[in-house]
Design a protein around this motif. Sequence first.
Motif, PDB file in Angstrom:
ATOM      1  N   ALA A  89      -1.181   5.117   6.786  1.00 56.68           N
ATOM      2  CA  ALA A  89      -0.723   5.459   5.429  1.00 56.68           C
ATOM      3  C   ALA A  89      -0.129   6.855   5.369  1.00 56.68           C
ATOM      4  O   ALA A  89       0.612   7.175   4.447  1.00 56.68           O
ATOM      5  N   ARG A  90      -0.453   7.700   6.338  1.00 55.33           N
ATOM      6  CA  ARG A  90       0.014   9.098   6.299  1.00 55.33           C
ATOM      7  C   ARG A  90       1.334   9.286   7.036  1.00 55.33           C
ATOM      8  O   ARG A  90       1.879  10.378   7.082  1.00 55.33           O
ATOM      9  N   GLY A  95      10.794   3.148   2.517  1.00 55.20           N
ATOM     10  CA  GLY A  95       9.365   2.954   2.260  1.00 55.20           C
ATOM     11  C   GLY A  95       8.954   1.509   2.500  1.00 55.20           C
ATOM     12  O   GLY A  95       9.772   0.596   2.388  1.00 55.20           O
ATOM     13  N   LEU A  96       7.698   1.304   2.838  1.00 58.63           N
ATOM     14  CA  LEU A  96       7.229  -0.054   3.127  1.00 58.63           C
ATOM     15  C   LEU A  96       7.051  -0.851   1.840  1.00 58.63           C
ATOM     16  O   LEU A  96       6.859  -0.282   0.767  1.00 58.63           O
ATOM     17  N   PRO A  97       7.109  -2.177   1.950  1.00 57.01           N
ATOM     18  CA  PRO A  97       6.894  -3.014   0.763  1.00 57.01           C
ATOM     19  C   PRO A  97       5.533  -2.711   0.117  1.00 57.01           C
ATOM     20  O   PRO A  97       4.589  -2.310   0.805  1.00 57.01           O
ATOM     21  N   GLY A  98       5.464  -2.923  -1.183  1.00 51.39           N
ATOM     22  CA  GLY A  98       4.242  -2.644  -1.925  1.00 51.39           C
ATOM     23  C   GLY A  98       3.001  -3.264  -1.325  1.00 51.39           C
ATOM     24  O   GLY A  98       1.944  -2.626  -1.272  1.00 51.39           O
ATOM     25  N   ASP A  99       3.065  -4.498  -0.852  1.00 50.14           N
ATOM     26  CA  ASP A  99       1.886  -5.157  -0.305  1.00 50.14           C
ATOM     27  C   ASP A  99       1.284  -4.355   0.851  1.00 50.14           C
ATOM     28  O   ASP A  99       0.072  -4.178   0.939  1.00 50.14           O
ATOM     29  N   ASP A 101       1.779  -1.138   1.532  1.00 50.85           N
ATOM     30  CA  ASP A 101       1.323   0.181   1.102  1.00 50.85           C
ATOM     31  C   ASP A 101       0.008   0.090   0.327  1.00 50.85           C
ATOM     32  O   ASP A 101      -0.901   0.893   0.526  1.00 50.85           O
ATOM     33  N   GLN A 102      -0.085  -0.906  -0.530  1.00 53.57           N
ATOM     34  CA  GLN A 102      -1.333  -1.073  -1.278  1.00 53.57           C
ATOM     35  C   GLN A 102      -2.493  -1.364  -0.316  1.00 53.57           C
ATOM     36  O   GLN A 102      -3.600  -0.873  -0.500  1.00 53.57           O
ATOM     37  N   VAL A 132      -2.977  -0.342   2.801  1.00 54.06           N
ATOM     38  CA  VAL A 132      -3.491   0.833   3.505  1.00 54.06           C
ATOM     39  C   VAL A 132      -4.088   1.864   2.555  1.00 54.06           C
ATOM     40  O   VAL A 132      -4.811   2.756   2.991  1.00 54.06           O
ATOM     41  N   ARG A 154       5.225   8.754   7.146  1.00 51.73           N
ATOM     42  CA  ARG A 154       6.263   8.450   6.165  1.00 51.73           C
ATOM     43  C   ARG A 154       7.238   7.439   6.764  1.00 51.73           C
ATOM     44  O   ARG A 154       7.794   7.673   7.837  1.00 51.73           O
ATOM     45  N   PHE A 155       7.399   6.350   6.073  1.00 54.49           N
ATOM     46  CA  PHE A 155       8.363   5.341   6.498  1.00 54.49           C
ATOM     47  C   PHE A 155       9.606   5.449   5.622  1.00 54.49           C
ATOM     48  O   PHE A 155       9.508   5.592   4.405  1.00 54.49           O
TER      49      PHE A 155
END
Lengths: 444, 444
Positions: B262-263, B269-273, B275-276, B278, B265-266
């Motif tokens: 999670a730390r 950004g990664l899809p919400g699923d 990111d949520q 992690v 940076r992509f």
Amino acid sequence: MVIGAGVAGLVAARDLVRGGADVLVLEARDRVGGRLLNDELPGGEPIEVGGQWVGPGQDRVLALIEELGLRTYPTHVDGRHIAEVGSSRSVYTGRIPRLNPLVLADIGQAQYRLDRLARQVAAADPWLAPRAGELDGQTFATWLRRTAHTAGGRAFLRLVTEAVFAAGPEDMSALWALSYVGGAGGLDPLIKAAGGAQQDRVVGGTQRIALGMAEELGSRVILGAPVTDIEWESSGVRVLTRGGPTVRARRAVVAVPPPLAARIRFAPGLPGDRDQLVQRMPMGRVIKVNVAYDEPFWRDAGLSGQANSTVRALGAVLDNTPFGGSPGVLVGFLEGQHADAGARMTLDERRAQVIDDLVGYFGPRARSPLAYIERDWAEEEYSRGCYGAFAVPNTLTRFGPALRAPIGPLHWAGTETAVKWAGYIDGAAESGHRVAGEILPRFR
Amino acid sequence: MVIGAGVAGLVAARDLVRGGADVLVLEARDRVGGRLLNDELPGGEPIEVGGQWVGPGQDRVLALIEELGLRTYPTHVDGRHIAEVGSSRSVYTGRIPRLNPLVLADIGQAQYRLDRLARQVAAADPWLAPRAGELDGQTFATWLRRTAHTAGGRAFLRLVTEAVFAAGPEDMSALWALSYVGGAGGLDPLIKAAGGAQQDRVVGGTQRIALGMAEELGSRVILGAPVTDIEWESSGVRVLTRGGPTVRARRAVVAVPPPLAARIRFAPGLPGDRDQLVQRMPMGRVIKVNVAYDEPFWRDAGLSGQANSTVRALGAVLDNTPFGGSPGVLVGFLEGQHADAGARMTLDERRAQVIDDLVGYFGPRARSPLAYIERDWAEEEYSRGCYGAFAVPNTLTRFGPALRAPIGPLHWAGTETAVKWAGYIDGAAESGHRVAGEILPRFR
């Protein structure tokens, strides 16, 4: 210095400047406002795609609005509301839909117990409340299951949870939910439009609150400067940004939500308590949708535009017509698991589902909007969800004090750190004032 | 390329090299091994301050140990064990302490129900199990409270949870706990020394598993290169490090635990699923303590060195004397809330408490150690907790598929992504083999 130009960071910066401190605000985005954001309706009127309401008891944000010379106006609530709980539908006025009396009685007793318990944990330190460990050791779903006994009552309380937290009762600690309700003074203040947190709107959109403060702060606000690293020691900080300046300061206010604070590298690393805390406060998830029509046609049918349903993805809808009265706007929310499902659809599929739900509520005229404006906050790199972060079970009792306790020169702001109205604009303002109060005495 | 030179990343890299791929491993630390780490006893013998045991059913790590030419030896378990549950103390041999028969019966029936349910959710996709939503909507504490009925039984199951997860039953989803138990084949395989996950040790310490693979990979492993950013598109990645190289590759294996992933940076950004997900898999917390004595004096008293207590901070102790038989070593764990309390003490206070507990178990000779070696994994920047990450309620059912599903050129490894023995060295190896299997066919 301040990291994050949302309301929390801007209020902190403003207080600090007024207190005589030299302040810089570093903002990752190319705009201020954080979770407050205006978009544009057909015709050019601003419309909020982020946080948008204020209400009684939110003294800090109301004072801020007044100071900034902004005006509020009431959310349109005249007319009959729509409530669907399971298979029953009620079109009603006043506070209480006409539903099965057993369900209404169940909701009533559950809300009574919720409010009573919330008062006991409403303090600044919910982890010290009686039975805190027991309440924090269970999900809010477990607590609701023991508290509400009818299918309708449980469905209603799920809907309310989703509307308040953009997460399901299964997602969060019961203690967190109770302290949140307590900090707002009860469930009614949270969920009501008139008399509650959705009572009033800001002419020109809530982002103007942030824009007004940023204007005052002028060149002290630096946009497009995402903070990557904070090197710190007792006497000061050195803050690194991606593609922006490196800044030295005596103190740093971190005014971003916990999951984003977790993505900043601190050197030396933060104590375990603080790091574990931010690992355990995820963001809610919501896709906010504004749908514009040539006029607020539902009003002609005697409807307020307020609609709620336990059986539709778009569980909560309100009239969101701007101050000028045109165009007509309905705002709806895909929250929690409905946001999960929505995010997995294409834009066309999602829009079709939203419009279907609006037609289900308000009839065929909802089929033909002028515009469909949506925002999926979980996709935003510098929010990663909305409305706010919540605490998962056993987090407040284990790590709660780390939410606000300064560490050396580091101070923690953001609506999630508020005692009252955590998750609201008001809570953000509270937290900004608090950190400024932590810092200013040290400069005197 | 591979991010993270723990067992997962190294196994992936090794498989990829063998499959003909060009591989680079970027490791943040100046050493390989991740949560496997050797320290040194007085006299120079290596001792593990991280993960250390292997056992039957852990076929992948056992095969790896053999391939690398390492040897195992049995954990010392001869003699009588000590168990304290509430105010009763039993010094016993065999599997079952002599405790109140009601408590034993309660533990027995609870374990039977736990194992039976764990078998139903043991599949790769626990979110598809019957009643998955209900189980994921409650904490494991809620489930245990309904399942065990005596104070002693509940205390014992709390102790077991802490020993397995380094977290309390209040911290995690019941579905996560059940799938974890299921993936190990039941509770006994998790908690037993002989016949279970603590049965065997590696001569020279488990870090040699990682060191052996790193040696094979040679200059392909780059130390001191913490990954900060991953820029990606369907055709490849560009990976940025802090103070190290920038690397381009066709694919990236992210082989770090969820809170560390999670730390990074992509961009995009990664899809919400994802990111949520992690945001909702925090690490357990443990302070591991090795205490060395001139000899394993407890053996003279007929004790095995295995001790467990529901009333001491040091809830689990085992004989950890190295292969050579000297010095005598006891290993103990401050887990979950005991780690919280321990971390808030000074080193002297913490050591005094640990020694007091060892004296309580083994008598006054425990008072005079040769050495006290501790490791607080929550303080480690590149682990941020141990033994592993766990899922909080409603995470697997909402976001479980995002745990392993590749996103464009990004693949996810790490013991937390394993189907079997998640959280163990074996699970790390499983995940490394899996991602290599995802990638290699695309190169042919």
